[in-house]
Design a protein around this motif. Structure first.
Motif: not given
Lengths: 411, 411
Positions: A348-350, A390
């Motif tokens: 994920s972006p995170a 993001r």
């Protein structure tokens, strides 16, 4: 109370990993989000991040304070690139062209191209030239938001050139705002030696004692045609005596014992892992050895992808890095690496953000110092010219910063 | 004789496709290389390119002439992006995140996300907002070396919004040095209509007559869930009556007749082709319909790759473009597209260069006007801050220009 010397006000959000590294499993994707947010900085340290009215009241900017307008923008920590070969001469543009016509990286290496062609160019150049090139490369990294970077030697092979590289890295580090973490790399055996074993003894006896004065870590390339497990074990045992952190290029083309050895010697990381199978991934995930993934290299060489999801979900300490080098990843952009991690590794972006901030800082032994926007951390901050953090991964090849703050100074 | 108004002197090399498009088969990789080189420009036209002493003697720069120092650098033609959706509001960063967690593009579209979420945002915004966003996007393209770009409508679906988009594109085009080629795109049926057939009639009767006054080409998305062959054929027959060039999004997720229809109607191009099989590739290669490949989109959506080598070797007119759009390719960088073409499609750097200069110009009907550094061509020139033109693809995400000249003006 410290005086506020730089103030970033009224951001849409300030985003960081929720904790310092190492981050594992679900915690890799946990972010601390302040929205809206302001950030107060004093000297090279972050004083406060939080609601604009709170930060303004508690750390009011004085008349000399530099002010950055964060409206419509987001802040994130300066990026940390924990695997780069930033110091070299020559290029491999011709090899890039041959690869597009089907030549493999290992074929080029076996034919005396590949790493060895960079070795020739690097040996021929002066320390001044090498320092100038490394400084230029550090500048490129800063443009893409990297504020802390590892830099490996490894294109000398002989003692004099390896030391020339480490001195050039140190000189370039003095001339760039970037924080540089030097690593001595035993890259591939010098063909002047009878075999890899004899070259390893040379490295241990002739290079390592001097290199250890300049480097924070010792790295070795465990691969068919370079070093095997017995040489790597000998090397690590020697490097550990100098207090160096242990790093390894492993499982890039073939699995040949990198992960078990890394666990055995207590290495800080194994980097690459494109060839790692399920069992290796699970062994690594259970250990304290970080998995450094290099998706720009996998793209550059059109390699299979590392088992990123298995590593994340089984609890490995996953970091991302560029592997910047002239032959297998001529790419200094961590935002592009984050894009690739989301698109191809299904992180994920995170998770991608934590992997090249908090966890990369952990790999470099700098946890708690860089990689988060949090009080007491070094004031390395990116203000993204976008309304949503993001975008740093979502906007492919389009990383644009409204401001970059390095150690409290606006670049 | 025309006066020299801009002079680029003492380049390492000036590199162009050897001929104007369409280029096919082996000729796709044929370059004209002047090394060393200078370039003389008068107004918005190239006067001469060749040996520095010859150009200097024949077209000496006068006292008012702007001079660009090309030493240690290389020049190449300004890039041509023949497939972009540069005009839209809103973003799809959340969708990007969902895709990294495994959601497919088609699932998101079916759930009312995807294109339809951009349609909602675009309908809500004003023409001023749309023009400002398009202008910003054109600026991003220029930063990455694009000097001529197509821009499609297609996020309105209804007549008023489609026309608002085309007017916004025209206004943005007036405010950017970039040359803009507008295309009307029938993107996906508006769900207010009973079926795709009814919507197609609406497009033909209500939108196309007005859109044709603003657009140079008519495009349609032939895909499961959007339009099928019968509607596309009706649409093309109508668009042809207005003298519009015919373009098609085809074979992105499924093969459903795009290539035979394109050949039948004499379309200028079929774009995407990720799902094209061997037979389709060979049919396309034998025709005069160009194959526009969009490797940034294939990366962004983690799609299979188009059969680029088959297309090149069988003689297709192969072009490369970004497909810049918020959902499936938020990437405006043609240098990055060239890198992807070399790394993943196994096109050579030379083939990649011709594909986004001479052949892209052909797709936009601008052969002989842009896409080469040659006398009489528009003076759109990139001076790469590198010693070898192949760096434009080799330096992944690192496109850096020492100078950009657009229509004879230094940007």
């Amino acid at each position: 109370m410290s005086e506020t010397t730089l103030f970033i006000h009224d951001l849409e959000a300030a985003v960081s990993p929720a904790r310092s590294g190492p981050l594992r499993g679900k915690s890799l994707g946990d972010l601390e989000v302040h929205s809206p947010a302001s950030v107060a900085i004093s000297g090279d340290r972050i004083l406060a991040v939080g609601k604009p009215e709170d930060v303004l009241r508690e750390h009011p900017p004085g008349p000399e304070c530099v002010s950055v307008d964060g409206r419509g923008k987001v802040a994130m920590p300066g990026l940390v690139d924990c695997h780069t070969h930033a110091c070299f001469l020559g290029d491999r543009a011709r090899e890039f062209e041959l690869r597009s016509a089907g030549a493999s990286y290992e074929e080029l290496h076996a034919a005396g191209g590949g790493i060895l062609s960079t070795v020739s160019a690097t040996r021929e150049g002066s320390e001044d030239e090498l320092a100038a090139v490394a400084e230029r490369h550090f500048g490129w990294m800063l443009e893409h938001g990297t504020m802390t970077a590892e830099a490996k030697s490894g294109y000398g092979l002989d003692r004099d050139t390896e030391m020339k590289m480490l001195r050039a890295i140190a000189r370039a580090a003095e001339n760039t705002p970037l924080d540089v973490s030097p690593t001595f790399l035993a890259h591939t055996p010098d063909r002047e030696f009878e075999d890899a074993g004899a070259y390893t003894e040379y490295v241990i006896n002739e290079i390592l004692p001097e290199a250890a004065k300049h480097a924070r870590a010792a790295d070795i390339f465990l691969e068919r045609g370079s070093f095997e497990v017995p040489e790597a074990r000998r090397y690590f045992e020697a490097a550990r005596e100098y207090g160096l952190a242990l790093r390894m290029h492993g499982d890039q083309f073939t699995e040949r014992g990198a992960i078990p050895l890394a666990v055995e010697v207590g290495a800080k990381s194994v980097d690459h892992l494109e060839a790692t199978g399920d069992e290796g991934a699970k062994t690594l995930a259970k250990s304290d050895v970080a998995a450094v993934l290099l998706p720009a290299c996998a793209l550059f060489l059109d390699l299979p992808l590392p088992p990123a999801r298995t590593l994340v979900e089984e609890g490995a300490i996953v970091a991302l890095a560029t592997d910047f080098n002239p032959g297998s990843s001529f790419c200094e952009s961590l935002p592009l690496v984050m894009s690739l991690a989301c698109m191809r590794l299904k992180m994920s972006p995170a998770e991608s953000l934590s992997a090249c901030t908090a966890n990369a800082a952990h790999v470099l032994g700098m946890s708690g110092e860089v990689g988060r926007i949090s009080p007491g951390y070094r004031a390395d901050i990116l203000v993204l010219d976008a309304p949503d953090w993001r975008y740093v991964a979502y906007h492919l090849g389009g990383d644009r910063f409204a401001a970059r703050v390095k150690s409290g100074e606006l670049l």
